[in-house]
Design an enzyme around this catalytic site. Structure first.
Site, mmCIF file in Angstrom:
data_model
loop_
_atom_site.group_PDB
_atom_site.id
_atom_site.type_symbol
_atom_site.label_atom_id
_atom_site.label_comp_id
_atom_site.label_asym_id
_atom_site.label_seq_id
_atom_site.Cartn_x
_atom_site.Cartn_y
_atom_site.Cartn_z
ATOM 1 N N CYS A 22 59.462 93.471 -3.595
ATOM 2 C CA CYS A 22 60.238 94.675 -3.851
ATOM 3 C C CYS A 22 59.611 95.376 -5.040
ATOM 4 C CB CYS A 22 61.700 94.345 -4.169
ATOM 5 S SG CYS A 22 62.613 93.555 -2.823
ATOM 6 N N GLY A 48 57.336 97.474 -0.793
ATOM 7 C CA GLY A 48 58.464 97.426 0.116
ATOM 8 C C GLY A 48 58.616 98.721 0.880
ATOM 9 N N ASN A 127 63.838 92.494 -8.346
ATOM 10 C CA ASN A 127 62.626 92.074 -7.656
ATOM 11 C C ASN A 127 62.483 90.567 -7.840
ATOM 12 O OD1 ASN A 127 59.078 92.297 -8.424
ATOM 13 N ND2 ASN A 127 60.044 91.779 -6.506
ATOM 14 N N GLY A 128 62.438 89.828 -6.746
ATOM 15 C CA GLY A 128 62.315 88.382 -6.817
ATOM 16 C C GLY A 128 63.244 87.718 -5.826
ATOM 17 N N CYS A 261 53.102 85.007 -10.836
ATOM 18 C CA CYS A 261 52.638 84.807 -9.454
ATOM 19 C C CYS A 261 51.173 85.195 -9.313
ATOM 20 C CB CYS A 261 53.492 85.657 -8.524
ATOM 21 S SG CYS A 261 52.919 85.691 -6.809
ATOM 22 N N TYR A 267 46.840 90.067 -3.786
ATOM 23 C CA TYR A 267 47.252 90.945 -2.693
ATOM 24 C C TYR A 267 48.331 91.950 -3.060
ATOM 25 C CZ TYR A 267 49.125 92.261 1.920
ATOM 26 O OH TYR A 267 49.566 92.960 3.004
ATOM 27 N N SER A 308 42.987 95.561 1.765
ATOM 28 C CA SER A 308 43.105 94.606 0.667
ATOM 29 C C SER A 308 41.869 93.734 0.479
ATOM 30 C CB SER A 308 44.332 93.719 0.870
ATOM 31 O OG SER A 308 44.309 93.124 2.154
ATOM 32 N N CYS A 407 56.731 80.528 0.060
ATOM 33 C CA CYS A 407 57.164 80.991 -1.254
ATOM 34 C C CYS A 407 58.671 81.181 -1.238
ATOM 35 C CB CYS A 407 56.476 82.317 -1.595
ATOM 36 S SG CYS A 407 57.071 83.049 -3.140
ATOM 37 N N CYS A 464 51.925 80.652 -11.131
ATOM 38 C CA CYS A 464 52.621 80.023 -10.011
ATOM 39 C C CYS A 464 51.700 80.131 -8.801
ATOM 40 C CB CYS A 464 53.952 80.710 -9.723
ATOM 41 S SG CYS A 464 54.764 80.047 -8.238
#
Length: 490
Positions: A22, A48, A127-128, A261, A267, A308, A407, A464
């Protein structure tokens, strides 16, 4: 224009990539705040594309909220809509559902969420992903809470409502001390803009300034679009409260070793953003350099899988000395909203969004550089397209290690049994995709590309990387309740 009640139709061929999380954005002290929020969300659209929303506050008329399915450009650009969002304080959110209903999209799940408390209203954008949301939700419902959405983020509003603190900022702290998982949160009251990151800093959040106003955003590229100055990142475990032009910082959570992350570098973040003090583009280019060192191959052309894979392919070509070429072109106008696919159209697969430059590919040994392999179905189709165009050989080089674990921190990944790397060795994946060679960057190589000269410190990793290593820094409580088995956390 997509209405607030019309279901959003996701692109039927985008199910072989890890889905965006997000994006969140907020401003204070800027006239016509909603216009700045809309621009910021437009810059964060890659995070998003399912839906978006904006909440603003204007002293005479109060809080205003508009939420819509689809792209920002289709919903928050008309003067008629923006007039419904007055004020110099506002926050916004673009969404891909990572928690909540996976069936028909519901407007009630679209953020920002708003709650009217005895001490005043508060809106939040998150976000998360909260890893104990199911436990919290069950407990809250048993204590009388009435939920309006299926989103984990709504738990934060209910926890704030139950706090006995005297200010919204302190209530937000109370609520976030009870949640587990990953969160970057932007919240607003009638006079304050607030931003918080979880103690590990899994998801990003940055602070910017524009004139006398202040900005919070998921990425620096969203500051650039409105001409704001990047001040700094909100640090892991930090909360900032902005009021009357003053930024106050506190540390609501117990200290912890940061674990942002690593897939933001691979990406999710836009290549023109700065994440963790480092250019995302430079990290991705360096990933290609490391790949060329770790997995060289004799070939004629290095070709990115757009878009990407492009920076890594540039790095691979520069390090290997093999020419770089745009052997695949992406249809930039297709988007994610598409015609309801007939069987004939569905069988066309990735050809609807990718096309091969046959004149460049024919007769060549081609190295395809992509960001990841999830299910592997798209990789097989792209390989077929390259061979159909007359390539002599096809070699895949992947700019991330094998994705073998789901994830639980805000990225929508398939269950583990559907991840190709969870069920196959690298050689088995190569045979299944049907290419001449397949190599992934190592986890150490990825860390080196991200600025860790000695690679990954197994005892105290900087990022992470659970999707690659299976080592979850935050125990996914709800999933463990469902019977998920994980490796030992580090």
């Amino acid at each position: 224009m997509l209405s607030a009640t019309r279901p959003f139709l996701a692109h039927p061929f985008d199910d072989d990539k890890l889905k965006e999380e997000c994006g969140i954005f907020g401003v204070i002290g800027l006239s016509d705040a909603s216009n700045f929020v809309a621009l910021g969300l437009h810059a964060l659209q890659h995070r998003g594309q399912e839906a978006g929303g904006i909440v603003t506050y204007e002293p005479e008329t109060g809080f205003h909220s508009e939420r819509r399915f689809g792209y920002v450009r289709d919903n928050f650009t008309s003067a008629a809509i923006m007039k419904l969002l007055p004020g110099d304080l506002g926050i916004g959110h673009v969404r891909y559902s990572t928690a909540g209903s996976k069936g028909a999209a519901q407007i009630r799940d679209v953020q920002p969420f708003f709650g009217e408390f005895a001490i005043g209203g508060c809106a939040i954008a998150h976000n998360g992903n909260l890893t104990n949301a199911a436990r919290l939700r069950k407990d809250l419902i048993e204590r009388g809470a009435i939920f309006q959405s299926s989103s984990d983020s709504e738990c934060i509003i209910h926890l704030m409502a139950r706090s006995m603190q005297k200010t919204q900022a302190e209530r937000l702290k109370d609520a976030l001390r009870l949640v587990e998982g990953a969160f970057s949160v932007i919240a607003m009251t009638r006079t304050k803009l607030m931003g918080v990151r979880d103690a590990l800093g899994v998801r990003p959040l940055v602070l910017g300034r524009l004139g006398e106003g202040w900005v919070l955003a998921s990425e620096t590229c969203a500051l650039d679009i409105i001409g704001a100055e990047f001040i700094r990142e909100i640090e892991p475990g930090e909360m900032v409260v902005i009021e009357n032009g003053v930024v106050e910082s506190t540390r609501p959570f117990a200290p912890a070793n940061a674990r942002s992350c690593i897939f933001e570098q691979v990406y999710f973040s836009r290549p023109d953003s700065i994440v963790g003090g480092r250019s995302v583009y430079e990290t991705r280019r360096q990933i290609g350099v490391e790949l060329a060192r770790e997995a060289p191959i004799d070939a004629d052309l290095v070709c990115p899988v757009p878009d990407s894979g492009t920076p890594a392919a540039i790095g691979y070509a520069a390090e290997s000395g093999i020419p770089f070429g745009l052997g695949i072109t992406r249809n930039q106008y297709m988007g994610r909203t598409f015609i309801e696919p007939s069987e004939q159209i569905r069988n066309m697969g990735v050809r609807l969004k990718l096309n091969v430059n046959r004149a460049l590919i024919r007769g060549k040994r081609v190295i395809l550089v992509d960001d990841s392999v999830v299910r592997g179905t798209t990789s097989r189709k792209i390989k077929d397209m390259i061979l159909d165009a007359g390539a002599a050989e096809v070699h895949f080089r992947i700019a991330s290690p094998p994705t073998a674990w789901p994830c639980f921190y805000g990225v929508d990944t398939p269950e583990r049994s559907k991840l190709l790397a969870a069920t196959m060795s690298e050689e088995e994946m190569r045979e299944w995709i049907g290419v001449n060679s397949l190599k992934f960057i190592t986890l150490d190589g990825l860390y080196r590309a991200a600025g860790e000269a000695k690679g990954r410190d197994a005892a105290n990793p900087r990022f992470c990387d659970a999707c690659f290593s299976g080592q979850y820094p935050i125990a996914p409580a709800d999933k463990l309740d469902e019977g998920f088995v994980m490796t030992a956390a580090r």
